[in-house]
Design a protein around this motif. Structure first.
Motif, mmCIF file in Angstrom:
data_model
loop_
_atom_site.group_PDB
_atom_site.id
_atom_site.type_symbol
_atom_site.label_atom_id
_atom_site.label_comp_id
_atom_site.label_asym_id
_atom_site.label_seq_id
_atom_site.Cartn_x
_atom_site.Cartn_y
_atom_site.Cartn_z
ATOM 1 N N TYR A 1 0.811 -1.109 -0.125
ATOM 2 C CA TYR A 1 -0.118 -0.028 -0.098
ATOM 3 C C TYR A 1 0.794 1.343 0.086
ATOM 4 O O TYR A 1 0.497 2.266 -0.760
ATOM 5 N N GLY A 2 1.921 1.409 0.771
ATOM 6 C CA GLY A 2 2.742 2.531 0.898
ATOM 7 C C GLY A 2 3.429 2.702 -0.398
ATOM 8 O O GLY A 2 3.596 3.778 -0.984
ATOM 9 N N GLY A 3 4.058 1.599 -0.924
ATOM 10 C CA GLY A 3 4.744 1.658 -2.365
ATOM 11 C C GLY A 3 3.629 2.043 -3.340
ATOM 12 O O GLY A 3 4.128 2.913 -3.922
ATOM 13 N N TRP A 4 2.711 1.627 -3.257
ATOM 14 C CA TRP A 4 1.684 1.863 -4.410
ATOM 15 C C TRP A 4 1.361 3.393 -4.094
ATOM 16 O O TRP A 4 1.176 4.224 -5.241
ATOM 17 N N LEU A 5 1.138 3.779 -2.958
ATOM 18 C CA LEU A 5 0.654 5.359 -2.819
ATOM 19 C C LEU A 5 1.878 6.234 -3.151
ATOM 20 O O LEU A 5 1.608 7.372 -3.822
ATOM 21 N N LEU A 6 2.933 5.944 -2.975
ATOM 22 C CA LEU A 6 4.327 6.436 -3.381
ATOM 23 C C LEU A 6 4.147 6.816 -4.945
ATOM 24 O O LEU A 6 4.831 7.687 -5.435
ATOM 25 N N THR A 7 3.847 5.930 -5.566
ATOM 26 C CA THR A 7 3.781 5.925 -7.014
ATOM 27 C C THR A 7 2.884 6.566 -7.724
ATOM 28 O O THR A 7 3.009 7.107 -9.073
ATOM 29 N N ARG A 8 1.765 7.171 -7.220
ATOM 30 C CA ARG A 8 0.815 7.982 -7.408
ATOM 31 C C ARG A 8 1.238 9.135 -7.796
ATOM 32 O O ARG A 8 1.762 9.904 -6.918
ATOM 33 N N ARG A 9 0.881 9.875 -8.905
ATOM 34 C CA ARG A 9 1.200 11.288 -9.291
ATOM 35 C C ARG A 9 0.000 11.829 -9.926
ATOM 36 O O ARG A 9 0.016 13.044 -10.407
ATOM 37 N N VAL A 10 -1.187 11.438 -9.413
ATOM 38 C CA VAL A 10 -2.576 11.939 -9.784
ATOM 39 C C VAL A 10 -3.359 12.198 -8.502
ATOM 40 O O VAL A 10 -3.162 11.178 -7.607
#
Length: 162
Positions: free
Chosen positions: A75-84
């Motif tokens: 979850y933390g990794g996924w959230l860090l990759t979001r740019r929108v």
């Protein structure tokens, strides 16, 4: 002659207003990622260092805790990759992880307490409090996401889902 600036749609304006995650969201993402990774390392190191054959429920508990930690790290990794803009999707996902983890943990602890004949009531009360708190967070997150999506549809005039 002056060159006119191109007109932006409401959706483009929304995207430009929040093109990246806020500092607060980034901090939460890093905390979830680090806590998940640390928990995974700790749980698996403890699991591997246990001597001799372990009871089945101990294997199950270690496996579940490792999966929960990996879920938070993911979850933390996924959230860090979001740019929108996420329109509160991250809150819904976090609430569901918390709800599943607290429910499963409560069930495992209750089974162990029942098998041992000790503290079943306490296990259910404490676990029930965690499950109730996670459920409240899930309901709030879904409500917040729905409100943000409604507002986006009002601004863009569309029915698109983010």
């Amino acid at each position: 002659m002056t060159e006119e600036e191109p007109r932006l749609s409401a959706r483009e304006m929304i995207d430009r207003l929040a093109p990246a995650l806020s500092l607060r969201t980034r901090i939460r993402a890093v905390a979830a990622l680090l806590a998940g990774l640390a928990g995974t390392v700790f749980t698996t190191a403890l699991w591997w260092s246990e001597p001799g054959p372990l009871p089945g429920r101990t294997y199950l508990a270690f496996a579940l805790f490792t999966v929960f930690c990996l879920a938070w790290a993911g979850y933390g990794g996924w959230l860090l990759t979001r740019r929108v803009p996420l329109f509160a999707t991250e809150q819904v996902i976090a609430a569901w992880i918390a709800l599943v983890a607290s429910t499963v943990t409560t069930a495992v602890v209750a089974v162990v307490a029942a098998q041992r004949g000790t503290g079943l009531g306490l296990a259910l009360v404490v676990g029930g409090l965690f499950v109730a708190a996670a459920l409240v967070l899930a309901v709030r997150a879904h409500g917040r996401r729905a409100a943000l999506l409604r507002r986006m549809r009002e601004l863009t005039g569309g029915t698109g889902e983010a």
